[in-house]
Design a protein around this motif. Structure first.
Motif, PDB file in Angstrom:
ATOM      1  N   THR A  59      76.500  -7.589 -58.669  1.00 23.16           N
ATOM      2  CA  THR A  59      75.590  -6.571 -58.105  1.00 23.16           C
ATOM      3  C   THR A  59      74.383  -7.213 -57.431  1.00 23.16           C
ATOM      4  O   THR A  59      73.295  -6.646 -57.415  1.00 23.16           O
ATOM      5  CB  THR A  59      75.121  -5.633 -59.226  1.00 23.16           C
ATOM      6  N   TRP A  60      74.565  -8.416 -56.859  1.00 26.65           N
ATOM      7  CA  TRP A  60      73.410  -9.161 -56.325  1.00 26.65           C
ATOM      8  C   TRP A  60      72.686  -8.422 -55.218  1.00 26.65           C
ATOM      9  O   TRP A  60      71.455  -8.518 -55.093  1.00 26.65           O
ATOM     10  CB  TRP A  60      73.847 -10.536 -55.845  1.00 26.65           C
ATOM     11  N   ALA A  61      73.435  -7.666 -54.376  1.00 28.28           N
ATOM     12  CA  ALA A  61      72.806  -6.990 -53.231  1.00 28.28           C
ATOM     13  C   ALA A  61      71.788  -5.963 -53.696  1.00 28.28           C
ATOM     14  O   ALA A  61      70.646  -5.905 -53.205  1.00 28.28           O
ATOM     15  CB  ALA A  61      73.874  -6.343 -52.364  1.00 28.28           C
ATOM     16  N   SER A  62      72.181  -5.128 -54.674  1.00 30.83           N
ATOM     17  CA  SER A  62      71.234  -4.115 -55.166  1.00 30.83           C
ATOM     18  C   SER A  62      70.113  -4.763 -55.966  1.00 30.83           C
ATOM     19  O   SER A  62      68.949  -4.339 -55.894  1.00 30.83           O
ATOM     20  CB  SER A  62      71.971  -3.086 -56.035  1.00 30.83           C
ATOM     21  N   ALA A  63      70.436  -5.835 -56.726  1.00 30.54           N
ATOM     22  CA  ALA A  63      69.394  -6.536 -57.490  1.00 30.54           C
ATOM     23  C   ALA A  63      68.376  -7.186 -56.556  1.00 30.54           C
ATOM     24  O   ALA A  63      67.177  -7.208 -56.853  1.00 30.54           O
ATOM     25  CB  ALA A  63      70.036  -7.591 -58.386  1.00 30.54           C
ATOM     26  N   LEU A  64      68.855  -7.689 -55.411  1.00 31.73           N
ATOM     27  CA  LEU A  64      67.941  -8.293 -54.445  1.00 31.73           C
ATOM     28  C   LEU A  64      67.011  -7.247 -53.852  1.00 31.73           C
ATOM     29  O   LEU A  64      65.804  -7.494 -53.693  1.00 31.73           O
ATOM     30  CB  LEU A  64      68.738  -8.992 -53.345  1.00 31.73           C
ATOM     31  N   ARG A  65      67.562  -6.057 -53.547  1.00 35.18           N
ATOM     32  CA  ARG A  65      66.714  -5.001 -53.002  1.00 35.18           C
ATOM     33  C   ARG A  65      65.629  -4.615 -53.998  1.00 35.18           C
ATOM     34  O   ARG A  65      64.460  -4.413 -53.631  1.00 35.18           O
ATOM     35  CB  ARG A  65      67.564  -3.789 -52.630  1.00 35.18           C
ATOM     36  N   THR A  66      66.004  -4.547 -55.254  1.00 30.51           N
ATOM     37  CA  THR A  66      65.022  -4.199 -56.290  1.00 30.51           C
ATOM     38  C   THR A  66      63.934  -5.274 -56.396  1.00 30.51           C
ATOM     39  O   THR A  66      62.733  -4.977 -56.514  1.00 30.51           O
ATOM     40  CB  THR A  66      65.724  -4.043 -57.650  1.00 30.51           C
ATOM     41  N   LEU A  67      64.354  -6.528 -56.325  1.00 23.72           N
ATOM     42  CA  LEU A  67      63.396  -7.622 -56.432  1.00 23.72           C
ATOM     43  C   LEU A  67      62.436  -7.641 -55.249  1.00 23.72           C
ATOM     44  O   LEU A  67      61.226  -7.854 -55.414  1.00 23.72           O
ATOM     45  CB  LEU A  67      64.153  -8.957 -56.522  1.00 23.72           C
ATOM     46  N   VAL A  68      62.926  -7.380 -54.045  1.00 24.40           N
ATOM     47  CA  VAL A  68      62.069  -7.341 -52.869  1.00 24.40           C
ATOM     48  C   VAL A  68      61.077  -6.187 -52.975  1.00 24.40           C
ATOM     49  O   VAL A  68      59.899  -6.313 -52.605  1.00 24.40           O
ATOM     50  CB  VAL A  68      62.917  -7.226 -51.588  1.00 24.40           C
ATOM     51  N   SER A  69      61.523  -5.067 -53.522  1.00 32.78           N
ATOM     52  CA  SER A  69      60.620  -3.925 -53.711  1.00 32.78           C
ATOM     53  C   SER A  69      59.486  -4.292 -54.665  1.00 32.78           C
ATOM     54  O   SER A  69      58.325  -3.927 -54.456  1.00 32.78           O
ATOM     55  CB  SER A  69      61.397  -2.719 -54.244  1.00 32.78           C
TER      56      SER A  69
END
Length: 658
Positions: A59-69
């Motif tokens: 789930t790296w794509a969604s985890a990355l979006r969360t981290l950028v937020s």
């Protein structure tokens, strides 16, 4: 209001006196990646690879979006405007930093570059300040809780910057005269980068500037051994040049104000084709197994040490084993030059070199060589025959690996025991791929010369007849070599014109007055007052020569300087107030030391006239004359008028005057 981002050490963001910290390790590495990417930004794949090195989570794509937020929320209060701090442009994440944002990594690397420029400009204060500031920052760890190729690459890059900062700070401290601090910084640089040769060269330079040539040699040998053991390579030509530069007198610790920028550029090597050809021939014969002995002689400043350095560089470039030693006037180490040379070999050898030595000789070598635990007090050393045999066997073992050149400088200071050891080596190394090159002054007063010359001259005799010994007498540079030297150094007159151009013939004048002696020649050309003045360094050299020749010779010399370009013996003796025998002894001393020379007018029509004597170097005559008081000058002049038959002199050009 300024914003500061510290990536080195504990990551923090500072703004308006408040310090902000990111709690997540993933967020910290993501922020570092975005900050260091600059305006180019990173793709989401590049950012993900840094956050999750190795395999990406499903789930790296969604985890990355969360981290950028989360990063946007963390950075938003620090923005001057309400703009989004992390934007996406062309499919890449870009961190929008204000122009007043200071990043510690960028500040440190800029400081290293500025420190380098300050060092080149000779500004030791600025170089020290900038390099120290950079080093203090760069010593902090970079993302210590994280791994991965990107992090490892940046750690390596920052480590390089740190070592560069340490080198610059060390050289700046050395230039300012703070040698203790310079040594600590250089040692830290070599500890952090044991394969970085420039750091070792810096340490060698610092130790040599401190007057500790032994430590400088050991620093070179440690590097040489590390390269051999870890990388299977030899030191670079630049490092070998630093090693060869240890030949000759140690560099004194200069005054605090003296900086690298204040020192002269190294003089190019020119005008020594004959000497280099002779040395190359001896080396070629030695490499074929025909042991050689070369004695290089010449006056002070003539270029003997430089000749040895160039010969050593050739040996190293051709893959030969180069061993270097030097005699000191007040040596405390027994057999100093050979011990230095062989200790360097032992310290640098990757294997146990004593395995090639007979067991009975290993103990004596351990007592004698510093790298093996020595030197012990001379009284505790074994008897001379045992030491000689042990050192000879070690040298033969070294030369069995590859052709070996032993360079020994300042051999005129060799003590009788060292001369005996040299003679023993020459007698017992026949058929060895060995070339021993010894440089010695030939302008010393008799008591000093008798210490070594009798033994060295006698040692050569049996080998000259069989083509295994060569004596090279180094003379002054000719005018063509002088002109080439001036051109390569870019020496100009005070008016800015070339020193040998049509508007000014300073090079020709300096060559004539120095007799082509490179030391005197360059000092005269670089002196602000031009070649007709006596440079301070030349004046000090002449004063040292005067102090060594004795009172009678000193009086004779003063008379000769006051009289003119040339003078007859009777004139000198009478004006100096010496009887004939005392004056002859003094004259012979001056001729042996090369201060005076006998001159004869070409095609003289008066062979019955007495011989005339002149200074070998006109600048030396001037230096002596400037030290003669007005009262003594008047006294000498009045005595000359009373000495019969003294109206006969040579002109400056050597033509006879009636």
């Amino acid at each position: 209001m300024d914003t500061e981002i510290d990536i080195l050490g504990p990551m923090a963001v500072r703004r308006a006196g408040t310090v902000y910290h990111l709690q997540s390790a993933q967020a910290r590495v993501a922020l570092a990646r975005l900050v260091l990417a600059g305006p180019e930004g990173v793709t989401r794949e590049e950012l993900a690879d840094v956050i999750w090195p190795g395999a990406l989570p499903p789930t790296w794509a969604s985890a990355l979006r969360t981290l950028v937020s989360r990063l946007r929320a963390f950075l938003a209060p620090m923005q001057t405007e309400s703009a989004n701090p992390v934007v996406k442009r062309g499919g890449r994440y870009v961190l929008a930093l204000g122009q007043d944002t200071l990043v510690d990594v960028e500040d440190a690397t800029r400081a290293v570059a500025a420190a380098h420029d300050a060092l080149d400009a000779g500004n030791m204060t600025a170089a020290t300040r900038l390099a120290t500031r950079a080093a203090d920052r760069l010593r902090s760890p970079f993302l210590s809780e994280h791994d991965g190729d990107w992090v490892a690459g940046w750690r390596e890059r920052l480590s390089e910057h740190l070592v560069t900062a340490l080198e610059i700070a060390a050289r700046a401290a050395m230039g300012a005269g703070d040698h203790r601090r310079a040594a600590l910084l250089a040692e830290e640089a070599t500890d952090r980068a044991p394969a970085r040769e420039s750091a070792h060269r810096c340490l060698i330079a610092v130790r040599e500037a401190m007057g500790n040539r032994g430590e400088a040699l050991r620093a070179y040998q440690r590097l040489r051994r590390y390269l051999a053991e870890e990388l299977g390579t030899d030191p670079s030509p630049a490092t070998e040049a630093a090693f060869l530069a240890l030949l000759g007198p140690s560099s004194p610790s200069g005054p605090p104000g003296r900086t690298p920028a204040a020192r002269h550029r190294p003089a190019p090597f020119t005008g020594r084709r004959r000497e280099m050809t002779a040395l190359a021939g001896a080396w070629a014969r030695a490499a074929r197994g025909r042991r050689q002995f070369v004695l290089v002689t010449g006056e002070t400043g003539i270029g003997k040490t430089r000749l040895l350095r160039e010969a050593g560089a050739t040996v190293a470039a051709e893959g030969g084993l180069l061993l270097v030693g030097r005699c000191d006037q007040d040596a405390v180490t027994p057999y100093q030059p050979l011990v230095e040379a062989l200790d360097g070999y032992v310290a640098a050898a990757p294997d146990d070199v004593l395995a090639a030595v007979t067991p009975a000789f290993r103990g004596p070598l351990r007592l004698l060589l510093p790298s093996l635990g020595g030197p012990c007090p001379p009284a505790a050393l074994p008897e001379q025959p045992i030491l000689f045999a042990a050192l000879t066997q070690l040298l033969r073992a070294a030369a069995s690996e590859r052709p070996c050149a032993v360079l020994i400088d300042d051999a005129h200071w060799a003590d009788p025991q060292t001369v005996m050891l040299l003679r023993h080596l020459l007698r017992t190394t026949a058929g060895t791929r060995l070339c021993i090159v010894i440089a010695a002054r030939n302008d010393l007063p008799v008591p000093d010369r008798q210490r070594a010359w009798a033994g060295l001259d006698e040692a050569m005799l049996p080998f000259e007849h069989v083509g295994e010994a060569t004596e090279i007498t180094v003379g002054g540079l000719d005018l063509a070599a002088t002109t080439a030297l001036v051109d390569e150094l870019g020496i100009t007159t005070a008016a800015g014109s070339p020193a040998h151009g049509p508007a000014d013939n300073s090079a020709h004048r300096a060559h004539t007055r120095s007799g082509g002696n490179p030391f005197m020649l360059l000092e005269m050309l670089r002196h602000r007052a031009g070649p007709d003045a006596v440079p301070p360094a030349v004046a000090r050299l002449v004063a040292a020569k005067q102090a060594a020749i004795g009172q009678d010779a000193g009086r004779l010399l003063q008379v000769a300087a006051v009289t003119g370009p040339s003078v007859a013996f009777d004139t000198m003796a009478g004006a100096a107030g010496l009887d004939v025998l005392a004056a002859l002894d003094a004259l012979e001393s001056l001729l042996r030391t090369g201060i005076l020379t006998e001159v004869t007018a070409a095609g003289s029509r008066h062979p019955d006239r007495p011989a005339l004597y002149a200074f070998r170097h006109d600048v030396v005559r001037q230096a002596v004359g400037e030290q003669v008081s007005a009262a003594r000058r008047r006294h000498v002049t009045s005595l000359q008028h009373r000495v019969p038959g003294t109206g006969h002199q040579l002109s400056r050009t050597g033509g006879e005057r009636p």
